[in-house]
Scaffold this motif. Structure first.
Motif, PDB file in Angstrom:
ATOM      1  N   THR A   5     -13.518  27.263  24.441  1.00  0.00           N
ATOM      2  CA  THR A   5     -12.096  27.562  23.453  1.00  0.00           C
ATOM      3  C   THR A   5     -11.233  26.391  23.576  1.00  0.00           C
ATOM      4  N   LEU A   6     -11.345  25.628  24.762  1.00  0.00           N
ATOM      5  CA  LEU A   6     -10.169  24.576  24.784  1.00  0.00           C
ATOM      6  C   LEU A   6     -10.648  23.345  23.826  1.00  0.00           C
ATOM      7  N   TYR A   7     -12.022  23.444  23.915  1.00  0.00           N
ATOM      8  CA  TYR A   7     -12.658  22.043  23.088  1.00  0.00           C
ATOM      9  C   TYR A   7     -12.467  22.403  21.399  1.00  0.00           C
ATOM     10  N   VAL A   8     -12.567  23.564  21.214  1.00  0.00           N
ATOM     11  CA  VAL A   8     -12.367  24.105  19.585  1.00  0.00           C
ATOM     12  C   VAL A   8     -10.848  23.719  19.415  1.00  0.00           C
ATOM     13  N   ALA A   9     -10.037  24.060  20.200  1.00  0.00           N
ATOM     14  CA  ALA A   9      -8.404  23.833  20.159  1.00  0.00           C
ATOM     15  C   ALA A   9      -8.145  22.331  19.943  1.00  0.00           C
ATOM     16  N   ILE A  10      -8.817  21.720  20.937  1.00  0.00           N
ATOM     17  CA  ILE A  10      -8.696  20.386  20.518  1.00  0.00           C
ATOM     18  C   ILE A  10      -9.000  19.780  19.294  1.00  0.00           C
ATOM     19  N   ILE A  11     -10.312  20.280  18.717  1.00  0.00           N
ATOM     20  CA  ILE A  11     -10.745  19.865  17.350  1.00  0.00           C
ATOM     21  C   ILE A  11      -9.637  20.294  16.490  1.00  0.00           C
ATOM     22  N   VAL A  12      -9.163  21.446  16.511  1.00  0.00           N
ATOM     23  CA  VAL A  12      -8.384  22.036  15.450  1.00  0.00           C
ATOM     24  C   VAL A  12      -7.088  21.109  15.320  1.00  0.00           C
ATOM     25  N   ILE A  13      -6.614  20.545  16.580  1.00  0.00           N
ATOM     26  CA  ILE A  13      -5.334  19.679  16.597  1.00  0.00           C
ATOM     27  C   ILE A  13      -5.712  18.419  15.999  1.00  0.00           C
ATOM     28  N   GLY A  14      -6.958  17.964  16.338  1.00  0.00           N
ATOM     29  CA  GLY A  14      -7.456  16.558  15.737  1.00  0.00           C
ATOM     30  C   GLY A  14      -7.337  16.688  14.292  1.00  0.00           C
ATOM     31  N   ILE A  15      -7.987  17.789  13.700  1.00  0.00           N
ATOM     32  CA  ILE A  15      -7.945  17.983  12.343  1.00  0.00           C
ATOM     33  C   ILE A  15      -6.588  17.701  11.467  1.00  0.00           C
ATOM     34  N   ILE A  16      -5.608  18.642  12.513  1.00  0.00           N
ATOM     35  CA  ILE A  16      -4.342  18.759  11.939  1.00  0.00           C
ATOM     36  C   ILE A  16      -3.659  17.463  11.968  1.00  0.00           C
ATOM     37  N   GLY A  17      -3.892  16.448  13.042  1.00  0.00           N
ATOM     38  CA  GLY A  17      -3.619  15.437  13.037  1.00  0.00           C
ATOM     39  C   GLY A  17      -4.106  14.247  12.038  1.00  0.00           C
ATOM     40  N   LEU A  18      -5.328  14.274  11.726  1.00  0.00           N
ATOM     41  CA  LEU A  18      -5.919  13.686  10.504  1.00  0.00           C
ATOM     42  C   LEU A  18      -5.185  14.061   9.214  1.00  0.00           C
ATOM     43  N   VAL A  19      -5.166  15.447   8.943  1.00  0.00           N
ATOM     44  CA  VAL A  19      -4.485  15.720   7.758  1.00  0.00           C
ATOM     45  C   VAL A  19      -2.817  15.101   7.587  1.00  0.00           C
ATOM     46  N   VAL A  20      -2.384  15.164   8.592  1.00  0.00           N
ATOM     47  CA  VAL A  20      -0.839  14.655   8.533  1.00  0.00           C
ATOM     48  C   VAL A  20      -1.045  13.057   8.349  1.00  0.00           C
ATOM     49  N   GLY A  21      -1.926  12.266   9.066  1.00  0.00           N
ATOM     50  CA  GLY A  21      -2.163  10.899   8.897  1.00  0.00           C
ATOM     51  C   GLY A  21      -2.419  10.654   7.441  1.00  0.00           C
TER      52      GLY A  21
END
Length: 65
Positions: A5-21
């Motif tokens: 669950t922690l790693y899935v949350a990290i992936i989701v935050i990474g995708i959000i950061g990628l989209v914002v960038g």
């Protein structure tokens, strides 16, 4: 919280950061153009996605032993 669950949350935050960038890079949604924030968002997003995927693989391999 389980590790997967922690790693899935990290992936989701990474995708959000990628989209914002990407949004900063393309000057979309009224954010304006900011080259430093765009590069930082994309880099942080990619790093978090890689960490999340690698963490899921390591956790999966260790649990099978």
């Amino acid at each position: 919280m389980r590790n997967s669950t922690l790693y899935v949350a990290i992936i989701v935050i990474g995708i959000i950061g990628l989209v914002v960038g990407v949004l900063y890079q393309t000057q979309a949604v009224g954010l304006g153009y900011h080259p430093t924030r765009a590069i930082a968002g994309i880099a942080a997003g990619v790093i978090l996605i890689i960490i999340g995927i690698a963490g899921m693989m390591v956790t999966r391999n260790r649990s099978r032993l």
